[in-house]
Write an enzyme that holds these catalytic residues in place. Structure first.
Site, PDB file in Angstrom:
ATOM      1  CE  LYS A 195       7.305  -6.351   3.087  1.00 43.08           C
ATOM      2  NZ  LYS A 195       5.737  -6.924   2.842  1.00 43.08           N
TER       3      LYS A 195
HETATM    4  C1  LIG Z   1       4.752  -6.159   2.113  1.00 42.72           C
HETATM    5  C2  LIG Z   1       4.036  -5.126   2.044  1.00 42.72           C
HETATM    6  C3  LIG Z   1       2.998  -4.487   2.668  1.00 42.72           C
HETATM    7  C4  LIG Z   1       1.754  -6.149   2.826  1.00 42.72           C
HETATM    8  O1  LIG Z   1       2.501  -7.114   3.706  1.00 42.72           O
HETATM    9  P1  LIG Z   1       1.097  -8.644   3.847  1.00 42.72           P
HETATM   10  O2  LIG Z   1       1.747  -9.174   5.297  1.00 42.72           O
HETATM   11  O3  LIG Z   1       2.195  -9.397   2.465  1.00 42.72           O
HETATM   12  O4  LIG Z   1      -0.462  -8.271   3.861  1.00 42.72           O
HETATM   13  C5  LIG Z   1       1.676  -3.937   2.905  1.00 42.72           C
HETATM   14  N1  LIG Z   1       2.349  -2.552   2.394  1.00 42.72           N
HETATM   15  C6  LIG Z   1       3.906  -2.553   2.581  1.00 42.72           C
HETATM   16  C7  LIG Z   1       4.511  -1.463   1.523  1.00 42.72           C
HETATM   17  C8  LIG Z   1       4.801  -3.640   2.175  1.00 42.72           C
HETATM   18  O5  LIG Z   1       5.669  -3.845   1.924  1.00 42.72           O
END
Ligand SMILES: *Cc1c(COP(=O)(O)O)cnc(C)c1O
Length: 395
Positions: A195
């Site tokens: 992210k």
């Molecule tokens: C990465 C992601 C998540 C989940 O995030 P985590 O921190 O891995 O639980 C949820 N929704 C979207 C759209 C994502 O890209």
């Protein structure tokens, strides 16, 4: 002795995504390890406060958790979502957005996307509302904001809650306001490895609703109620606690928060770098048989978590061939997403077909996400550009 030039060195594989972890992050993690306090403690608390300040609202409630998935689950739990309820979200997302609804025994109503933005289609939301609908979960796809003012209007009109899946949207603005500070019930960010900032695994639930935050704090750690202490003040021994609900184990460790404190300081610079790369791509690909991703409206910020290309109908290769050609040139790509209606669990549970989601289905068949991250050098960016052109048969 030979006079021929040495064979060109093959360039190393350029992965689809990589985090950028600096010496300050490493030193802070080491400091945490040496401190003796490795789980949730002072750094997690400091990270929550720093996050509120980043949002420009020091009083906003920030609840640090060990994933965005956990944060979404806690937000819906605190809102009382349960069996018999329906929650509307987009089919064009990661399964985490929707699975949390099922954790609580509620049902998911998936809807199609706007083909221009690949964000949830607001008209489809309105069409999907039933007497059982309780909540909407918009996803700011790739880091481009959903039209939240219009979405919040729909929610108000129908008495629905809104929990934003802002896993891609840090930092993203709409009408100059940062995602996280709009009028939804809660917003959840992700600090997963790929992210826009990372704590390895981690997330942040943000809300102005003090009661929602209080419940999320209790449920993030086994249902332990620390407010109970206040009633007795100094008379309560330090070993005493009360369990008020069967809670979860969703707390963020100080090791992770140590990373977060420094990633957060670099976030604005990260966004500038991402935007710079995105602009280079947009310019370099303007003449190609591609549909390029939409930009944020003038004056607003796109986080550029993802750079999603769409092969135009006249493109000489299929999406799969394109990805193979990129891979052959040493460039990693991905697809965001295999839509939920394609996955066996969601398809079978709700009897979904591709025909129900024509825009998402078409996007799925034609989209590819190319590398865009701050650890890329300018030479990496040029390499990706050359590989995209070559993979489309353009010099
Ligand atoms: C990465 C992601 C998540 C989940 O995030 P985590 O921190 O891995 O639980 C949820 N929704 C979207 C759209 C994502 O890209």
């Amino acid at each position: 002795m030979t006079t021929s030039a040495p064979a060109p060195q093959a360039l190393p594989f350029l992965p689809f995504a990589l985090p950028e972890i600096g010496e300050e992050e490493i030193a802070e993690v080491v400091d945490t390890l040496r401190s003796g306090w490795v789980t949730t403690g002072p750094k997690a608390k400091r990270f929550e406060q720093a996050f509120a300040e980043f949002l420009g609202e020091p009083q906003i409630e920030c609840v640090a958790v060990n994933s965005a998935t956990a944060g979404l689950h806690l937000a819906l739990e605190a809102l009382g979502i349960g069996p018999g309820d329906e929650v509307i979200t987009t089919t064009h997302t990661f399964t985490a957005t929707a699975e949390v609804v099922r954790y609580l025994g509620a049902d998911v109503k998936l809807v199609d996307i706007d083909p221009a933005t690949l964000n949830i289609d607001l008209a489809q939301i309105e069409a999907a509302i039933t007497p059982r609908t309780r909540c909407i979960i918009p996803v700011h796809y790739a880091g481009l904001a959903v039209d939240m003012l219009a979405l919040l209007d729909i929610a108000r009109k129908h008495g629905l809650k809104v929990v934003e899946d802002a896993a891609h949207a840090l930092p993203t603005t709409i009408e100059k306001e940062l995602i996280g500070t709009l009028g939804s019930n809660a917003t959840v960010f992700s600090f997963y490895a790929n992210k826009t900032m990372t704590t390895g695994e981690g997330g942040m639930l943000v809300t102005r609703d003090a009661e929602l935050a209080r419940r999320a704090r209790v449920m993030r750690l086994h249902g332990i109620n620390r407010d109970a202490f206040d009633r007795f003040t100094a008379k309560v021994p330090s070993w005493y606690y009360e369990i008020v609900a069967p809670g979860f184990k969703y707390n963020l460790t100080d090791i992770a928060a140590a990373l977060g404190l420094h990633q957060l300081k670099r976030l604005s610079a990260f966004q500038v770098r991402r935007e710079h790369i995105a602009e280079a791509y947009l310019e370099a690909f303007a003449d190609l048989p591609l549909i390029l991703p939409p930009q944020a409206p003038e004056g607003d910020t796109h986080s550029w978590h993802l750079f999603v290309l769409r092969l135009a109908d006249e493109a000489p290769v299929s999406r799969d061939q394109f990805i193979e050609a990129m891979f052959a040139r040493g460039i990693g790509c991905s697809v965001h997403y295999v839509p939920l209606h394609q996955h066996p669990y969601w398809r079978e549970r709700y009897g979904l077909t591709a025909e129900m989601f024509p825009h998402s289905q078409k996007a799925y068949e034609r989209t590819v996400s190319i590398p865009l991250y701050t650890a890329m050098t300018d030479a990496d960016v040029q390499r990706v550009i050359a590989a995209v052109r070559a993979s489309l048969g353009v010099a």
